[in-house]
Design a protein around this motif. Structure first.
Motif, PDB file in Angstrom:
ATOM      1  N   THR A 171      53.484  82.667 -32.721  1.00  0.00           N
ATOM      2  CA  THR A 171      53.921  82.479 -34.155  1.00  0.00           C
ATOM      3  C   THR A 171      55.445  82.481 -34.545  1.00  0.00           C
ATOM      4  O   THR A 171      56.014  81.300 -35.118  1.00  0.00           O
ATOM      5  CB  THR A 171      53.298  83.406 -35.260  1.00  0.00           C
ATOM      6  OG1 THR A 171      51.981  83.156 -35.392  1.00  0.00           O
ATOM      7  CG2 THR A 171      53.524  83.156 -36.592  1.00  0.00           C
ATOM      8  N   HIS A 228      51.102  76.964 -42.718  1.00  0.00           N
ATOM      9  CA  HIS A 228      51.242  77.363 -41.249  1.00  0.00           C
ATOM     10  C   HIS A 228      49.588  77.702 -40.998  1.00  0.00           C
ATOM     11  O   HIS A 228      48.926  78.669 -41.633  1.00  0.00           O
ATOM     12  CB  HIS A 228      52.018  78.596 -41.061  1.00  0.00           C
ATOM     13  CG  HIS A 228      51.602  79.513 -39.832  1.00  0.00           C
ATOM     14  ND1 HIS A 228      52.559  79.501 -39.107  1.00  0.00           N
ATOM     15  CD2 HIS A 228      50.707  80.211 -39.403  1.00  0.00           C
ATOM     16  CE1 HIS A 228      52.389  80.173 -37.883  1.00  0.00           C
ATOM     17  NE2 HIS A 228      51.207  80.562 -38.185  1.00  0.00           N
ATOM     18  N   ASP A 257      50.115  76.388 -35.268  1.00  0.00           N
ATOM     19  CA  ASP A 257      51.465  77.119 -34.515  1.00  0.00           C
ATOM     20  C   ASP A 257      51.292  77.438 -32.984  1.00  0.00           C
ATOM     21  O   ASP A 257      52.470  76.901 -32.382  1.00  0.00           O
ATOM     22  CB  ASP A 257      51.681  78.591 -34.987  1.00  0.00           C
ATOM     23  CG  ASP A 257      50.415  79.331 -34.801  1.00  0.00           C
ATOM     24  OD1 ASP A 257      49.330  78.924 -34.658  1.00  0.00           O
ATOM     25  OD2 ASP A 257      50.781  80.625 -35.036  1.00  0.00           O
ATOM     26  N   HIS A 258      50.210  77.479 -32.853  1.00  0.00           N
ATOM     27  CA  HIS A 258      50.016  77.278 -31.174  1.00  0.00           C
ATOM     28  C   HIS A 258      48.394  77.391 -30.879  1.00  0.00           C
ATOM     29  O   HIS A 258      47.819  77.294 -31.624  1.00  0.00           O
ATOM     30  CB  HIS A 258      50.789  78.499 -30.620  1.00  0.00           C
ATOM     31  CG  HIS A 258      50.076  79.930 -31.220  1.00  0.00           C
ATOM     32  ND1 HIS A 258      49.101  80.394 -30.962  1.00  0.00           N
ATOM     33  CD2 HIS A 258      50.968  80.621 -32.037  1.00  0.00           C
ATOM     34  CE1 HIS A 258      49.127  81.326 -31.985  1.00  0.00           C
ATOM     35  NE2 HIS A 258      50.111  81.488 -32.707  1.00  0.00           N
ATOM     36  N   GLU A 309      46.905  79.113 -38.698  1.00  0.00           N
ATOM     37  CA  GLU A 309      47.106  79.906 -37.653  1.00  0.00           C
ATOM     38  C   GLU A 309      46.224  79.484 -36.300  1.00  0.00           C
ATOM     39  O   GLU A 309      45.103  79.101 -36.671  1.00  0.00           O
ATOM     40  CB  GLU A 309      46.753  81.323 -37.870  1.00  0.00           C
ATOM     41  CG  GLU A 309      46.725  82.405 -36.927  1.00  0.00           C
ATOM     42  CD  GLU A 309      48.206  82.602 -36.358  1.00  0.00           C
ATOM     43  OE1 GLU A 309      49.178  82.494 -37.004  1.00  0.00           O
ATOM     44  OE2 GLU A 309      47.849  82.569 -34.952  1.00  0.00           O
ATOM     45  N   SER A 310      46.767  79.374 -35.011  1.00  0.00           N
ATOM     46  CA  SER A 310      46.219  79.222 -33.962  1.00  0.00           C
ATOM     47  C   SER A 310      45.219  78.034 -33.821  1.00  0.00           C
ATOM     48  O   SER A 310      44.190  77.804 -33.299  1.00  0.00           O
ATOM     49  CB  SER A 310      45.186  80.317 -33.432  1.00  0.00           C
ATOM     50  OG  SER A 310      45.752  81.762 -33.559  1.00  0.00           O
TER      51      SER A 310
END
Ligand code: GP9
Ligand code: MN
Length: 428
Positions: A82, A36, A257-258, A38-39
């Motif tokens: 998340t 994952h 994730d985003h 992150e961001s």
């Protein structure tokens, strides 16, 4: 009530996408890593700042022959950020229109999630994260999803300067996780949730290896620094993977994730991208995040199919040769010839290779031009996409809000016994 699941099952039955036959089972029996990021947004891939690649390790992976990379892959999260990404990735169910489904429903609902499916196919399953176990209600949700192990904060080293922002720094986190991974019975399914590249993108001096950008927006300019740090931690992780010999026996999946930079920072983003303006169309396109599937011998390349986080689980299960017809999954195999390229956003907007819908405005996805007057043919395509998006979001919401999976167990699946899991371990 029990029969309410039928409308969901009917819809899924009427809109099938046969998984890609050529890729079916190519990763059978392999360990699976879900990394994952992150961001992490897709624009960072191959992005240069001051003549330097920001993320050289991920760039290299992205372009490797044995990595299947997607360049039209979108995040589809809502307020759950998340948590919504995790929900989609491991269940192929959408997050909710408001709040986080992991928080509101993770403890009590019935799920048929990736860890449980793989556990029943002989896998050991474990999730890792350098934060407290309870964030986003993971400690309860993961039991419902069937995770055997949940390694958090207390399992990892601690010390002065070990933490930044939401938890343990990625390099320490991934290094510490490795010692546990090496002890997992194989094949395993291991999810590693990084966190350093998280808003507000702060990092200690000695870990800053690239200059901040110069947009003048404080919440934006540190992003390349923490992204670089995350990239280095991935580089170290891949080195370990090779040294441990696990690289030959594993499939490694990376995903962002985003978004890291929200639509509140239009001016700064325009500057980062070297554009004059940044409008709603640009922001929709900016929701691309990486999806990279890396495995020794995998027939890779850059795949231009449009898809999103909802599609990952069916894609992975096909690669792993795990049967999943009859499961309630709203995404489809990204490699399936019948995969729908309409990508739903949580608010009902969508992107397709042809059209981008933001509110009541339609853009040509290729040119970014507003389509002022829809032709009859365009309208028909857009109506169909709109219908698909609203139907799938609302059916998924019903599954979540009414806990409909408790009424339906797919053939070959065993209901998860949440009470059989306990993740408590106190630091000695
Ligand atoms: C915290 C982390 C952050 O544990 O995963 O979640 P986010 O703020 O990105 O939703
Ligand atoms: Mn996040």
């Amino acid at each position: 009530k029990a029969s309410d699941i039928n409308s969901v099952l009917d819809y899924l039955k009427k809109n099938p996408a046969t998984p890609n036959a050529e890729y079916a089972g190519v990763a059978k029996g392999k360990n699976v890593f879900i990394i994952h990021l992150e961001s992490f947004q897709q624009f960072l891939i191959d992005y240069k700042w001051k003549g330097q690649e920001v993320t050289p390790n991920l760039n290299k992976l992205y372009h490797q022959n044995d990595t299947l990379s997607f360049d039209n892959f979108f995040n589809q999260v809502g307020q759950g950020k998340t948590a919504d990404a995790e929900m989609m990735l491991e269940n192929s169910l959408f997050g909710l229109p408001e709040g986080s489904a992991m928080v509101s429903d993770g403890t009590t609902n019935t799920f048929q999630a990736a860890p449980a499916i793989l556990d029943q196919n002989g896998y050991t399953t474990a999730a890792f994260h350098g934060d407290v176990p309870s964030f986003w209600n993971r400690d309860n949700t993961y039991k419902s999803w069937g995770y055997d192990y949940w390694f958090t904060k207390n399992y990892f080293s601690s010390g002065k300067d070990y933490n930044v922002g939401y938890g343990l720094k990625d390099k320490i986190f991934l290094k510490d996780s490795a010692q546990y991974i090496e002890q997992l019975p194989q094949p395993f399914y291991a999810k590693l949730i990084t966190v350093t590249n998280h808003y507000p993108y702060t990092l200690d001096k000695q870990n800053q290896t690239i200059e901040k950008t110069d947009t003048g927006d404080d919440t934006v300019d540190g992003y390349v620094q923490t992204a670089r740090y995350l990239d280095q931690s991935i580089g170290e992780f891949m080195t370990w993977l090779k040294q441990s010999g696990l690289d030959k026996k594993s499939m490694v999946v990376f995903y962002g994730d985003h978004y890291g930079i929200s639509a509140n920072h239009k001016k700064a983003v325009a500057k980062l991208l070297g554009k004059k303006t940044f409008n709603n169309y640009d922001n929709a396109q900016f929701q691309r995040v990486p999806l990279m599937i890396h495995m020794d011998g995998l027939k890779g390349g850059i795949n231009h199919t449009y898809g999103g986080e909802i599609d990952v689980l069916p894609t992975l299960l096909n690669l792993l040769g795990v049967k999943h017809s009859g499961y309630v999954q709203f995404g489809t195999d990204l490699l399936s010839p019948q995969h729908s390229q309409t990508v739903a956003f949580r608010n009902g907007d969508f992107v397709t290779p042809q059209f981008t819908k933001v509110g009541s405005t339609y853009y040509d996805t290729g040119t970014g031009k507003v389509i002022k007057q829809l032709s009859a043919a365009q309208k028909a395509i857009i109506d169909k996409a709109t219908n698909q998006v609203t139907t799938e979001l609302s059916l998924s919401d019903r599954v979540m809000n009414e806990d409909l999976l408790r009424f339906y167990t797919p053939n070959g699946f065993m209901k998860v016994d949440k009470s059989s899991f306990s993740y408590n371990k106190k630091k000695a």
